[in-house]
Write an enzyme that holds these catalytic residues in place. Structure first.
Site, PDB file in Angstrom:
ATOM      1  N   TYR A 119      46.343 -15.273  53.363  1.00 31.59           N
ATOM      2  CA  TYR A 119      45.781 -16.574  53.002  1.00 31.59           C
ATOM      3  C   TYR A 119      46.850 -17.345  52.248  1.00 31.59           C
ATOM      4  CZ  TYR A 119      42.810 -20.070  50.765  1.00 31.59           C
ATOM      5  OH  TYR A 119      42.251 -21.251  50.350  1.00 31.59           O
ATOM      6  N   GLU A 207      45.104 -25.685  54.014  1.00 27.76           N
ATOM      7  CA  GLU A 207      44.653 -24.297  53.874  1.00 27.76           C
ATOM      8  C   GLU A 207      44.947 -23.538  55.164  1.00 27.76           C
ATOM      9  OE1 GLU A 207      40.394 -23.238  54.050  1.00 27.76           O
ATOM     10  OE2 GLU A 207      40.685 -22.366  52.072  1.00 27.76           O
TER      11      GLU A 207
END
Ligand code: ADP
Ligand code: MG
Length: 399
Positions: A119, A207
């Site tokens: 991530y 993101e």
């Protein structure tokens, strides 16, 4: 303003970030054509909606055992089947709410063999006033869950705008992702690309979940969510064109045409206010008197009659609205203009709900006179408390 995954990836590729090859498709045939341009043997057909959790999502029309909004395909027929099941159907994910979102676009992309998922996100950290980089080894899952269950697996660093991105930031991210050697270098390069994209587009959020290491040792962006600062969109007409209005609330879209800051809420008292702070105070005081606002609406400082009329119509187009409270402090905005706008709108739309108006400031007497002489059933209020009390009482009485 948010964009779709395929748009985000095309954008990031321009900044030198590695993404798998892929093409957007608006029909089943386009999806099949797209897959023919890809190397194969694995294709991924992905629903394009402005919400995450698509992989684990469910289509309303397909039943509980059907696959979600991210599907692997190995043949032309499988691509065709996946595209046919997704297009036009409603995908419900943890981010869409129960009503889900209709899939109108697909992305057909090269399927990569994933060794590990990470991530990586960049966002504006309001506490430090800096861009924050959030990195975690726990990619491919809900980052909120990671933050809740294993917060030690999330590393956050902030970047001083005076220095910009420095080599040590790249090393810190590589270390957080436990990457070494060539992969650490690739991580630093990805971060540099994302940072340049963030600054260059006035982004508010980038993101990447997941950022994946492939079995051939490549670091690649497999999913990207990019949002921009709407207030900066005038600097990026090319990006503004990426806006997909079907993904937004129709009333909010209508409001944005008139440069009105409108946000739909759950209550039944419509509010028209000038100034964000006054609008917040108005919503608070409605709640204090036992009711709930149907919307936030800031008509801005320099609104004209057309804008006020539009604002009024937008409020009235919400079937939940049982009464309207207009609260205007005429500073730059003159009370007589507001009064004319209210009357024009009330005449155009069939005003079937009680209306309480509190005016104060420039030309207030003229404004009040215009309202009083309009012949419309408008209740005048003297101050904010009085106005809130009156509209709540009127709505309760009508119920
Ligand atoms: P969402 O977050 O909306 O569920 P993602 O794009 O993250 O959608 O896809 C979900 C999962 O599907 C990813 O975590 C990854 O494991 C897999 N995936 C996505 N794109 C690819 C791809 N191009 N090749 C292989 N697997 C993929
Ligand atoms: Mg994802």
């Amino acid at each position: 303003m948010n964009i779709h995954e395929y748009q985000a990836k095309e954008l990031l590729a321009k900044f030198g970030v590695a993404v798998p090859q892929g093409y957007a498709a608006m029909s089943v045939e386009e999806a099949v054509e797209a897959s023919k341009k890809l190397p194969g043997p694995l294709y991924v057909v992905k629903a394009q909606i402005h919400a995450g959790g698509r992989g684990k999502g469910k289509f309303k029309e397909l039943g509980p055992d059907a696959k979600g909004g991210v599907r692997l395909a190995r043949t032309e027929d499988e691509v065709r089947h996946a595209a046919g099941e997704m297009l036009g159907n409603t995908l419900v994910t943890i981010q869409t709410g129960a009503e889900g979102k209709q899939v109108q676009r697909l992305y057909v992309t090269d399927g990569v063999d994933i060794a590990k998922e990470f991530y990586l996100a960049l966002l504006v950290d309001r506490a430090t006033g800096r861009i924050a980089v959030v990195a975690s080894t726990e990619g491919g899952m809900d980052i909120e869950d990671v933050a809740h269950n294993t917060p030690e697996k999330i590393t956050t660093i902030t970047i001083d705008p005076a220095t910009g991105l420095m080599p040590h930031h790249g090393r810190a991210v590589a270390a957080a992702l436990k990457l070494e050697g060539d992969l650490a270098k690739q991580a630093a390069k990805v971060l540099q690309g994302l940072y340049n994209a963030f600054l260059g587009t006035d982004a508010s959020q980038i993101e990447i979940n997941p950022l994946a290491v492939t079995d051939t040792g490549q670091l690649m962006v497999l999913d990207a969510k990019v949002g921009f600062d709407s207030n900066a969109m005038f600097r990026h007409p090319d990006l503004a064109e990426l806006r997909d209005l079907t993904e937004e609330d129709p009333m909010e879209v209508e409001a944005s045409k008139y440069d009105l800051a409108y946000i739909k809420l759950d209550g039944d008292i419509g509010c028209m206010v000038n100034g964000a702070g006054l609008a917040m105070a108005t919503m608070d005081i409605i709640k204090l008197h036992g009711a709930f606002p149907a919307n936030f609406l800031d008509v801005g400082g320099g609104a004209n009659k057309e804008k006020v009329t539009a604002a009024f119509k937008i409020i009235l187009s919400d079937p939940a609205v049982k009464g309207i409270l207009v609260n205007i402090f005429g500073g730059i905005m003159r009370c007589d203009i507001i009064a004319e706008g209210i009357i024009a709108a009330a005449k155009e739309v069939n005003l079937g709900v009680p209306l309480v108006v509190r005016l104060e400031g420039t030309n207030v007497e003229e404004g009040k006179r215009i309202l009083a002489e309009s012949g419309l059933p408008i209740v005048a209020a003297n101050d904010l408390g009085d106005a809130a009390q009156k509209i709540v009482a009127q709505v309760k009485q009508a119920a």
